[in-house]
Design an enzyme around this catalytic site. Structure first.
Site, PDB file in Angstrom:
ATOM      1  N   GLN A   1      39.760  34.985  75.213  1.00  0.00           N
ATOM      2  CA  GLN A   1      38.433  35.596  75.354  1.00  0.00           C
ATOM      3  C   GLN A   1      38.250  36.300  76.695  1.00  0.00           C
ATOM      4  O   GLN A   1      37.189  36.869  76.952  1.00  0.00           O
ATOM      5  CB  GLN A   1      37.333  34.531  75.162  1.00  0.00           C
ATOM      6  CG  GLN A   1      37.291  33.928  73.764  1.00  0.00           C
ATOM      7  CD  GLN A   1      36.770  34.889  72.697  1.00  0.00           C
ATOM      8  OE1 GLN A   1      36.225  35.958  72.996  1.00  0.00           O
ATOM      9  NE2 GLN A   1      36.956  34.533  71.437  1.00  0.00           N
TER      10      GLN A   1
ATOM     11  N   HIS B   1      43.074  41.474  69.193  1.00  0.00           N
ATOM     12  CA  HIS B   1      41.830  41.919  68.519  1.00  0.00           C
ATOM     13  C   HIS B   1      40.558  41.496  69.238  1.00  0.00           C
ATOM     14  O   HIS B   1      39.468  41.871  68.825  1.00  0.00           O
ATOM     15  CB  HIS B   1      41.805  41.453  67.059  1.00  0.00           C
ATOM     16  CG  HIS B   1      41.698  39.976  66.842  1.00  0.00           C
ATOM     17  ND1 HIS B   1      40.565  39.383  66.366  1.00  0.00           N
ATOM     18  CD2 HIS B   1      42.593  38.969  67.037  1.00  0.00           C
ATOM     19  CE1 HIS B   1      40.761  38.073  66.239  1.00  0.00           C
ATOM     20  NE2 HIS B   1      41.982  37.801  66.646  1.00  0.00           N
TER      21      HIS B   1
ATOM     22  N   CYS C   1      36.680  30.341  63.023  1.00  0.00           N
ATOM     23  CA  CYS C   1      37.802  29.522  62.554  1.00  0.00           C
ATOM     24  C   CYS C   1      37.334  28.189  61.989  1.00  0.00           C
ATOM     25  O   CYS C   1      38.075  27.502  61.312  1.00  0.00           O
ATOM     26  CB  CYS C   1      38.777  29.265  63.694  1.00  0.00           C
ATOM     27  SG  CYS C   1      39.184  30.744  64.567  1.00  0.00           S
TER      28      CYS C   1
HETATM   29  N1  PMP Z   1      41.907  30.920  71.411  1.00  0.00           N
HETATM   30  C1  PMP Z   1      40.653  31.329  71.542  1.00  0.00           C
HETATM   31  C2  PMP Z   1      39.876  30.970  72.769  1.00  0.00           C
HETATM   32  C3  PMP Z   1      40.054  32.107  70.531  1.00  0.00           C
HETATM   33  O1  PMP Z   1      38.792  32.505  70.661  1.00  0.00           O
HETATM   34  C4  PMP Z   1      40.818  32.422  69.393  1.00  0.00           C
HETATM   35  C5  PMP Z   1      40.230  33.242  68.264  1.00  0.00           C
HETATM   36  N2  PMP Z   1      38.950  32.860  67.878  1.00  0.00           N
HETATM   37  C6  PMP Z   1      42.145  31.968  69.318  1.00  0.00           C
HETATM   38  C7  PMP Z   1      42.655  31.222  70.348  1.00  0.00           C
HETATM   39  C8  PMP Z   1      43.015  32.277  68.138  1.00  0.00           C
HETATM   40  O2  PMP Z   1      43.229  33.651  68.026  1.00  0.00           O
HETATM   41  P1  PMP Z   1      43.881  34.266  66.695  1.00  0.00           P
HETATM   42  O3  PMP Z   1      42.987  33.812  65.573  1.00  0.00           O
HETATM   43  O4  PMP Z   1      43.828  35.742  66.911  1.00  0.00           O
HETATM   44  O5  PMP Z   1      45.253  33.724  66.586  1.00  0.00           O
END
Ligand code: PMP
Length: 382
Positions: free
Chosen positions: A180, A202, A329
């Protein structure tokens, strides 16, 4: 049209990144590991240029950058990839926090099933962990300290700089999840003493499905991570499989733009935050910011609106603003946010909490109009 306020879940890809990627898809066919023709060589040039852009953004050597499918994979490699080293050295203690992303929390839990001792440090009521508490937990068996830089739900900036400084002379690996903060807290990340760093493209206006794991060399030696998946020798075997050239190129382009624009992005984000806070203050609604404004990234606000259920607000203001009440998530489960629980908030307080996150290309005038409407809906729901 509703205004998108869920940049922390996934930020819109920058048009310049899309154009760059389309050009790669159209004009650069081939596999970056093919050695027998120009197509392969040209694809390799794109990949290595992207690696340089990531390295420039982070101010590190480009050999320390390994492309992965994103932060989830990077976090898994940074933690699970240490198993062999842990077996060899007997170091089986991991320190992390209770507010990490699931990609760290679930991996740490998996390690605990294999006899690893995992300490989970909780934050104070503002959502910040204590650097001293973390450093004090280090002992001779400590293998890894894994701490997120900015929390995805609250936007709280964690004291990773202090933690890195405190660990620098210890025989411990330090991993930061900078998903982030990458491309945003650019200067700060450059100052942190870490061994491993994860991020996804992303969240910084690049494409989904690509990210990186940074492995910093100490005395020319990489951190002792081993692959957790097996296949080809791509990315030194750390992330085997055909390199997605256009995705990697897009990530590189996003880094190049971030280097140019992170300061103006930050100024714009602060203006938006000030506007949202002023509108909340003037609305007559009773609200509380979940976090300490002095330690929040400028593009996130997690707020409780007294007497208003977040689920009801999200549904009834959907046509105005695309907001969330936590991490995408975990949003399929209706259990209260574990991050806000760890901050000591009650179930009612959590039920009334929403997350707003914005960034580059947020249309300020559309936001002003639509957020006003959201506030009117909130008033009706009290
Ligand atoms: N770490 C953090 C702090 C996140 O915010 C996210 C995505 N929400 C992730 C890891 C995982 O990223 P990705 O879903 O792109 O693998």
């Amino acid at each position: 049209m509703s205004v998108y306020l869920d940049y922390n879940a996934s930020a819109p890809i920058d048009d310049r990144v899309v154009d760059f990627m389309v050009d790669i898809y159209k004009n650069n066919i081939g596999n970056a590991d093919s050695r027998t023709h120009d197509y392969g060589d040209n694809a390799r040039v794109i990949v290595e240029n992207a690696r340089k852009q990531v390295a420039l953004l982070l101010d590190i050597p480009s050999e320390d950058v390994f492309f992965t499918s994103g932060a989830t994979e990077s976090n898994n490699i940074a933690i699970q990839g240490l198993k062999e080293y842990a077996e060899k050295t007997g170091k089986k203690h991991i320190i992390t926090t209770s507010i990490e992303h699931k990609a760290v929390l679930e991996t740490a839990k998996y390690m605990s099933n294999y006899g690893y001792r995992v300490d989970m440090v909780s934050p104070d009521h503002t959502g910040r962990v204590s650097a001293d508490e973390i450093i004090d937990l280090v002992d001779d068996d400590t293998l890894l300290v894994s701490i997120m830089h900015v929390n995805n739900e609250t936007g709280t900036i964690q004291p990773v700089k202090e933690i890195g400084d405190g660990l620098a002379d210890k025989d411990v690996l330090f991993h930061i999840d900078a998903t982030q903060s990458c491309g945003k807290l650019v200067e700060e990340i450059r100052q942190i003493q870490y061994d491993m760093l994860s991020f996804s493209s992303h969240k910084m206006y690049g494409p989904q499905g690509i990210g990186a794991l940074v492995l910093r060399r100490r005395n020319y030696k990489l951190p002792p991570v081993k692959p957790i998946m097996f296949g080809g020798q791509q990315e030194h075997g750390i992330s085997p499989g055909t390199i997605p050239v256009a995705l990697v190129g897009g990530l590189g382009k996003a880094c190049e733009i971030a280097i140019e624009e992170y300061e103006s992005d930050e100024a714009d984000n602060i203006l938006i935050r000030d506007m949202l806070i002023e509108m909340l203050d003037n609305s007559g609604i009773k609200y509380i910011i979940n976090g300490d404004i002095d330690y929040l990234i400028s593009s996130t606000l997690n707020i409780q609106i007294e007497g208003v259920s977040s689920e009801a607000l999200m549904l009834s203001s959907k046509q105005y603003c695309g907001i969330s009440n936590g991490s995408a998530c975990t949003s399929s489960s209706y259990s209260p946010s574990y991050v806000l629980v760890a901050m000591g908030m009650s179930e009612d307080e959590i039920d009334q909490s929403i997350r707003l996150s914005w960034g580059r290309n947020t249309d300020v005038e559309a936001l002003r109009k639509n957020f006003e409407k959201l506030l009117e809906v909130a008033k009706e729901l009290v």
